[in-house]
Design a protein around this motif. Structure first.
Motif, short mmCIF file in Angstrom:
data_model
loop_
_atom_site.label_atom_id
_atom_site.label_comp_id
_atom_site.label_asym_id
_atom_site.label_seq_id
_atom_site.Cartn_x
_atom_site.Cartn_y
_atom_site.Cartn_z
N PRO A 1 3.56 -22.79 -6.35
CA PRO A 1 3.23 -22.00 -7.55
C PRO A 1 4.26 -22.19 -8.67
O PRO A 1 3.90 -22.14 -9.86
N ARG B 1 -1.91 -24.32 -8.35
CA ARG B 1 -2.63 -23.17 -7.85
C ARG B 1 -4.06 -23.57 -7.53
O ARG B 1 -4.57 -24.57 -8.04
N ASP C 1 -8.71 -18.37 -8.40
CA ASP C 1 -8.17 -17.15 -9.00
C ASP C 1 -7.81 -16.10 -7.96
O ASP C 1 -7.02 -15.19 -8.24
N SER C 2 -8.37 -16.21 -6.77
CA SER C 2 -8.13 -15.22 -5.73
C SER C 2 -6.81 -15.51 -5.01
O SER C 2 -6.54 -16.65 -4.61
N LEU C 3 -5.99 -14.47 -4.83
CA LEU C 3 -4.73 -14.64 -4.11
C LEU C 3 -4.98 -15.03 -2.66
O LEU C 3 -4.24 -15.84 -2.09
N ASN C 4 -6.01 -14.44 -2.05
CA ASN C 4 -6.33 -14.78 -0.66
C ASN C 4 -6.65 -16.26 -0.52
O ASN C 4 -6.21 -16.92 0.42
N THR C 5 -7.43 -16.78 -1.48
CA THR C 5 -7.78 -18.20 -1.45
C THR C 5 -6.54 -19.07 -1.63
O THR C 5 -6.35 -20.07 -0.92
N GLN C 6 -5.68 -18.68 -2.56
CA GLN C 6 -4.47 -19.47 -2.80
C GLN C 6 -3.58 -19.51 -1.57
O GLN C 6 -3.10 -20.58 -1.17
N PHE C 7 -3.36 -18.35 -0.95
CA PHE C 7 -2.50 -18.33 0.23
C PHE C 7 -3.13 -19.11 1.39
O PHE C 7 -2.42 -19.74 2.17
N SER D 1 0.78 -14.01 4.12
CA SER D 1 -0.42 -13.35 3.55
C SER D 1 -1.73 -14.01 3.97
O SER D 1 -2.68 -14.06 3.19
#
Length: 221
Positions: free
Chosen positions: A75, A80, A83-89, A169
């Motif tokens: 990051p 990245r 837009d979703s944090l869950n997807t990114q992690f 996460s």
């Protein structure tokens, strides 16, 4: 085991998270590991050096540190995914698992390449095939057959290595275990036994798949 029956949703969500991490990481590791193996046997000294440097660096780095780099450093480099944090992690965890596991896949495939008689590659070159076609048409098909058993061990280890992603996460079996223990502190042993059984089941499925694959395409002993 009543606590597991009462929380099948949490348990199932964790198991599914582990399966998703494993599936994507297994595919990515196989692809990257094959490319690294090709680099390590390439006729170019620079390509061999690049492949060797990557494998020696990442293979000797703890997976947790690789995961830290993926989740925290990427990051910072403005890399990245969605837009979703869950997807990114989830993507960052898969990238770390792929980067790490591909080193072991590479070495397994390279050992398989060494089992192919040199005369076959020389004969392929003699009829005018370039290096890429010698690998893809002659060498790699035989190498893959030879490395089915060690590849099975690598992917079994990958199933268990997905547990590291819980600290970054990602929701999988270890995350589900923590949630269940927080909510049911009087049933820790049952929860631990249930999570252990889930991992044993997943590993057994992978082992069975590779045993069948070995019987179908493996090189006879």
């Amino acid at each position: 085991m009543q606590v597991l029956l009462d929380n099948l949703g949490t348990f199932g969500r964790g198991a599914w998270g582990t399966v998703v991490l494993f599936a994507w990481s297994a595919v990515g590791s196989l692809v990257l590991g094959t490319l690294l193996a090709c680099l390590r046997v390439a006729p170019s000294a620079a390509m061999r050096a690049a492949g060797t440097a990557y494998v020696n660096l990442v293979r000797n780095t703890p997976l947790t540190l690789v995961m830290f780099f993926s989740v925290l450093a990427l990051p910072q480099l403005q890399i990245r995914f969605g837009d979703s944090l869950n997807t990114q992690f989830r993507v960052f965890a898969v990238l770390a698992l792929v980067a790490y596991t591909s080193c072991f896949v590479c070495e397994a495939i390279r050992s398989g390449i060494n089992t192919v008689p040199v005369g076959q590659a020389e004969a392929a070159r003699a009829i005018g095939l370039p290096f890429g076609q010698v690998l893809t048409l002659v060498v790699l098909p035989q190498a893959f057959r030879a490395v089915v058993p060690p590849m099975g061990n690598i992917f079994i280890a990958l199933v268990k290595n997905t547990s590291v992603a819980s600290a970054f996460s990602n929701y999988e079996l270890i995350s589900a275990m923590r949630n269940l223990i927080e909510q049911n502190g009087n049933a820790v042993i049952s929860i631990l036994v249930g999570i252990t059984a889930a991992y044993v089941l997943l590993v057994a499925v992978v082992a069975l798949a590779f045993n069948r694959l070995e019987r179908a395409v493996g090189v006879p002993a």
